[in-house]
Design a protein around this motif. Structure first.
Motif, short mmCIF file in Angstrom:
data_model
loop_
_atom_site.label_atom_id
_atom_site.label_comp_id
_atom_site.label_asym_id
_atom_site.label_seq_id
_atom_site.Cartn_x
_atom_site.Cartn_y
_atom_site.Cartn_z
N LYS A 69 45.42 37.87 6.55
CA LYS A 69 44.78 39.19 6.59
C LYS A 69 45.60 40.18 5.77
CE LYS A 69 43.51 42.64 10.15
NZ LYS A 69 43.57 42.88 11.61
N LYS A 70 44.91 41.08 5.08
CA LYS A 70 45.58 42.14 4.34
C LYS A 70 45.61 43.39 5.22
CE LYS A 70 45.10 42.87 -0.13
NZ LYS A 70 44.57 43.29 -1.46
N ILE A 71 46.82 43.98 5.38
CA ILE A 71 46.97 45.19 6.21
C ILE A 71 47.70 46.26 5.41
CG2 ILE A 71 46.94 43.93 8.42
CD1 ILE A 71 49.99 44.19 8.45
N PRO A 72 47.44 47.52 5.70
CA PRO A 72 48.10 48.60 4.96
C PRO A 72 49.56 48.78 5.38
CG PRO A 72 46.69 49.50 6.66
CD PRO A 72 46.44 48.02 6.65
N GLU B 97 53.17 58.10 -1.34
CA GLU B 97 52.47 56.87 -1.70
C GLU B 97 53.44 55.69 -1.67
OE1 GLU B 97 49.83 55.05 -5.41
OE2 GLU B 97 50.83 56.99 -5.60
N CYS B 98 52.99 54.61 -1.08
CA CYS B 98 53.81 53.40 -0.96
C CYS B 98 53.29 52.33 -1.92
CB CYS B 98 53.77 52.89 0.47
SG CYS B 98 54.79 51.43 0.76
N ILE B 99 54.18 51.71 -2.66
CA ILE B 99 53.81 50.61 -3.56
C ILE B 99 54.63 49.37 -3.20
CG2 ILE B 99 53.69 49.83 -5.96
CD1 ILE B 99 53.58 52.76 -6.80
N PRO B 100 53.98 48.27 -2.77
CA PRO B 100 52.53 48.11 -2.62
C PRO B 100 52.01 48.86 -1.40
CG PRO B 100 53.63 46.16 -1.81
CD PRO B 100 54.72 47.04 -2.40
N ASP B 101 50.72 49.17 -1.42
CA ASP B 101 50.14 49.90 -0.30
C ASP B 101 49.61 48.99 0.79
OD1 ASP B 101 47.97 48.81 -1.54
OD2 ASP B 101 46.86 50.68 -1.82
N SER B 102 49.70 47.66 0.56
CA SER B 102 49.24 46.70 1.57
C SER B 102 49.96 45.37 1.35
CB SER B 102 47.72 46.50 1.49
OG SER B 102 47.35 46.03 0.21
N VAL B 103 49.96 44.54 2.38
CA VAL B 103 50.58 43.21 2.30
C VAL B 103 49.69 42.19 2.99
CG1 VAL B 103 52.97 44.02 2.17
CG2 VAL B 103 51.91 43.64 4.40
N LEU B 104 49.86 40.93 2.61
CA LEU B 104 49.16 39.84 3.28
C LEU B 104 50.05 39.30 4.40
CD1 LEU B 104 47.60 37.79 0.34
CD2 LEU B 104 46.37 39.15 2.03
N ILE B 105 49.49 39.13 5.58
CA ILE B 105 50.23 38.50 6.67
C ILE B 105 49.54 37.19 7.05
CG2 ILE B 105 51.17 40.66 7.57
CD1 ILE B 105 49.07 40.56 9.79
N ILE B 106 50.34 36.21 7.39
CA ILE B 106 49.84 34.90 7.79
C ILE B 106 50.48 34.52 9.11
CG2 ILE B 106 49.66 32.46 7.15
CD1 ILE B 106 50.03 33.30 4.24
N ALA C 224 45.44 34.89 16.94
CA ALA C 224 45.45 35.87 18.03
C ALA C 224 46.36 37.05 17.71
CB ALA C 224 45.89 35.19 19.33
N ILE C 225 47.44 36.81 16.99
CA ILE C 225 48.36 37.89 16.64
C ILE C 225 47.87 38.64 15.40
CG2 ILE C 225 50.72 38.41 15.89
CD1 ILE C 225 51.66 36.02 17.53
N VAL C 226 47.44 37.89 14.39
CA VAL C 226 46.98 38.51 13.14
C VAL C 226 45.78 39.43 13.39
CG1 VAL C 226 45.95 38.05 10.89
CG2 VAL C 226 47.92 36.71 11.65
N ASP C 227 44.85 38.98 14.21
CA ASP C 227 43.64 39.77 14.47
C ASP C 227 43.95 41.10 15.15
OD1 ASP C 227 42.16 37.82 13.31
OD2 ASP C 227 41.26 37.04 15.15
N ASN C 228 45.08 41.18 15.83
CA ASN C 228 45.45 42.41 16.55
C ASN C 228 46.54 43.19 15.84
OD1 ASN C 228 43.91 42.47 19.25
ND2 ASN C 228 44.62 40.35 19.13
N THR C 229 46.78 42.87 14.57
CA THR C 229 47.75 43.60 13.76
C THR C 229 46.97 44.37 12.69
OG1 THR C 229 49.39 41.86 14.11
CG2 THR C 229 49.82 43.43 12.35
N PHE C 230 47.10 45.69 12.69
CA PHE C 230 46.24 46.51 11.82
C PHE C 230 47.03 47.24 10.74
CE2 PHE C 230 44.32 46.20 16.04
CZ PHE C 230 43.13 45.56 15.71
N SER C 231 48.35 47.32 10.86
CA SER C 231 49.17 47.96 9.84
C SER C 231 50.62 47.56 10.07
CB SER C 231 49.03 49.49 9.89
OG SER C 231 49.52 49.99 11.14
N ILE C 232 51.46 47.89 9.09
CA ILE C 232 52.89 47.61 9.23
C ILE C 232 53.66 48.83 8.74
CG2 ILE C 232 53.03 46.49 6.95
CD1 ILE C 232 55.15 44.62 8.21
#
Length: 204
Positions: free
Chosen positions: A141-144, A164-173, A177-185
């Motif tokens: 999933k990609k999260i901001p 502004e943050c670069i990168p503005d998003s990251v991929l998490i693997i 159950a954990i990934v679906d409930n993670t919305f940002s970092i």
């Protein structure tokens, strides 16, 4: 003459002491060898190491799993196992599933543990009977990325647009159950004071 006689007696006592110590050492060695030649029962701890897990699954319990294996063999033969970290690869493709758990059982898989030992070593018991390996499906999933900041500006200065943050998003693997409930970092906390110029810096 007396001194010469005294030296002779001292030499005899020293030789007798050496002979006594030699026989004592030999008897001790013979006793140890005799005991090691006898059949001995020993319980060994073996770590179960997961292998052949599918690419779409991931274990969610990182704690090592162990079994206790009671074996019987000559003491000399068991010495080589006593000082080793014994590990056994568990082929997950051969394990049964119960919900989101892989199940290692003594009845279905215990016989394979004999591969660790030579033919002169007999396995008498394995415990526990069952070991559970909880798993989940892998998800991506990609999260901001959000900047965790505390800023104070010099008088007369302010932001024209948000930081502004670069990168503005990251991929998490990870487990679904954990990934679906993670919305940002969040980044690590950054504290900026008396700001009056552009900011360009690295932050974890």
């Amino acid at each position: 003459m007396k001194n010469k006689l005294k030296n002779i007696l001292n030499n005899l006592k020293f030789k007798r002491l050496n002979v006594f110590l030699l026989f004592l050492l030999l008897s001790l060695v013979i006793s140890i060898v005799a005991k090691l030649s006898n059949k001995v029962t020993q319980t060994l701890t073996i770590e179960l190491v997961p292998s052949n897990l599918t690419d779409t699954e991931i274990l969610i319990d990182n704690n090592s799993k162990f079994i206790n294996v009671t074996v019987n063999s000559q003491g000399l033969n068991l010495i080589k196992y006593a000082f080793r970290d014994l590990k056994f690869n568990v082929d997950f493709s051969s394990l049964k599933k119960d919900g989101f758990n892989y199940i290692w059982s003594k009845d279905d898989n215990g016989y394979k543990v004999s591969e660790l030992f030579d033919n002169s070593t007999n396995i008498q018991d394995i415990s526990p009977n069952l070991i559970s390996f909880p798993y989940d499906l892998q998800s991506i999933k990609k999260i901001p990325v959000l900047i965790n900041e505390s800023t104070q500006f010099s008088p007369g200065y302010n932001l024209i647009k948000p930081l502004e943050c670069i990168p503005d998003s990251v991929l998490i693997i990870g487990p679904k159950a954990i990934v679906d409930n993670t919305f940002s970092i969040l980044t690590k906390k950054i504290e900026l004071t008396a700001i009056k110029q552009n900011i360009d810096q690295f932050i974890e």
